[in-house]
Scaffold this active site. Structure first.
Site: not given
Ligand SMILES: Cc1cc2nc3c(=O)[nH]c(=O)nc-3n(C[C@H](O)[C@H](O)[C@H](O)COP(=O)(O)OP(=O)(O)OC[C@H]3O[C@@H](n4cnc5c(N)ncnc54)[C@H](O)[C@@H]3O)c2cc1C
Length: 344
Positions: A163, A233, A329
């Site tokens: 992570r 998580s 996380e």
């Molecule tokens: C129900 C559920 C289940 C999940 N299961 C998992 C799992 O199994 N494994 C896992 O690893 N994670 C899991 N996650 C966490 C999440 O899905 C991941 O971390 C995902 O990659 C976040 O993507 P996002 O586009 O929503 O990022 P955001 O939440 O929009 O952003 C997260 C961070 O990244 C930065 N960011 C986003 N895009 C960019 C970019 N293009 N350039 C620079 N910075 C950027 C943002 O500023 C922020 O700091 C889960 C979440 C949920 C709600």
């Protein structure tokens, strides 16, 4: 580009908590990013790039510009022994994984149904069911809207860990991920080492079969954010050195420990929280999920303060009982940008 000012962030993050931003705007290309950073009205305002907000907790209103990354597009290079996919950072992750399976380019099936956009996957090196993003990463393209610099980082340069990656370090502040390269080997091998997937027959397993199994397991186990707000998580599984791990095992023989690099051990944070009797624990409208102790939910009109207080309660109870410090996380955001649970 359409700018909206004084906007609710509730629909832009999966916790669905009340919070506002000074402004919000979608970026569809690198040129958009440059214009957003140069916009005179918001020149001195902090900028926050957001995909689907599935790993975010807005602790207060954000006094800056939320930039929704919507850089799209997928292109394929067909090599003798692998496919190289070039994918826009704003592509939705699960739809991309489904597309790759439907188009006979397997390798990402274990990572099905993770919310978010492709561009966020490298940041915390998303992982599930025995596979991490890093194992399929060819490169990550980044752009610095303040300077106009562009770079391509190789997988090694991304410094992926559990992570974790270089994108969480100060060195990457101000850089936006614009495109991600995936290397998917044609010699496909199923990864069935984790949990319920271990019950599948490796001789019979197909990429689509694993994809469907992962989707079914996740739908059964995890709360759907469209029904009950959450960010997956909330805490990472703590990584312990071998001495700490042995001590814990002696005191608690049932503790689930997993191998980690450098002889360390990962301990299941959900188990620690569960042992403290915190499943279902409520604070205002926030609740520790009754089945998944690692997930904090917006059970009933929660505000961010409810989530923060509940998360602190969990950290403090686990530390008192086990001497293990949980790290969040989920990325916490205050008025100006990233913050920590400890700072709240
Ligand atoms: C129900 C559920 C289940 C999940 N299961 C998992 C799992 O199994 N494994 C896992 O690893 N994670 C899991 N996650 C966490 C999440 O899905 C991941 O971390 C995902 O990659 C976040 O993507 P996002 O586009 O929503 O990022 P955001 O939440 O929009 O952003 C997260 C961070 O990244 C930065 N960011 C986003 N895009 C960019 C970019 N293009 N350039 C620079 N910075 C950027 C943002 O500023 C922020 O700091 C889960 C979440 C949920 C709600």
């Amino acid at each position: 580009m359409k700018w909206l000012s004084d906007v609710s962030l509730t629909p832009h993050h999966t916790f669905g908590l009340p919070a506002r931003a000074q402004a919000i705007v979608e970026a569809h290309c690198v040129q958009d990013l440059q214009e957003i950073w140069q916009a005179s009205d918001y020149h001195n305002s902090p900028k926050l790039v957001v995909g689907e907000g599935s790993n975010l907790l807005f602790c207060q209103d954000f006094e800056g510009v939320v930039v929704l990354n919507r850089l799209k597009g997928i292109t394929i290079d067909n090599h003798a022994d692998h496919y190289l996919l070039h994918v826009g950072a704003g592509e939705p992750w699960h739809a991309f994984v489904a597309w790759s399976i439907d188009n006979a380019m397997p390798g990402l099936e274990n990572l099905a149904l993770i919310p978010g956009c492709v561009g966020a996957a490298p940041i915390q090196n998303i992982g599930a069911y025995g596979v991490e993003f890093a194992e399929r990463c060819a490169y990550v393209d980044i752009y610095h809207p303040d300077t106009g610099n562009q770079r391509r980082l190789s997988c090694d340069e991304c410094q992926f860990g559990y992570r974790d990656s270089i994108f969480k370090t100060p060195a990457m502040q101000g850089w936006v991920i614009t495109q991600v390269g995936f290397r998917l080997d044609k010699a496909w091998k199923p990864v069935l080492k984790y949990g319920a997937l271990a019950e599948l027959d490796s001789q019979q397993a197909t990429p689509k079969g694993i994809f469907d199994a992962v989707c079914a397991i996740r739908r059964a186990k995890l709360p759907d954010p469209s029904v009950c707000g959450n960010a997956g998580s909330f805490f990472k599984n703590p990584v312990l050195d071998s001495e700490q791990a042995t001590k814990l095992k002696v005191s608690y023989p049932d503790v689930p420990l997993f191998s980690a690099p450098l002889g360390q051990k990962k301990v299941a944070a959900g188990w620690l929280i569960d042992q403290c009797g915190l499943k279902g624990k409520r604070q205002g409208g926030a609740r520790v999920h009754p089945q998944q102790a690692l997930v904090i939910t917006n059970a009933e009109n929660a505000i961010s303060d409810d989530v923060i207080r509940l998360a602190k309660h969990v950290v403090s109870h686990v530390y008192t009982r086990f001497g293990v410090r949980l790290e969040h996380e989920v990325r916490l955001i205050d008025q100006q940008g990233e913050t920590t649970l400890e700072a709240q």
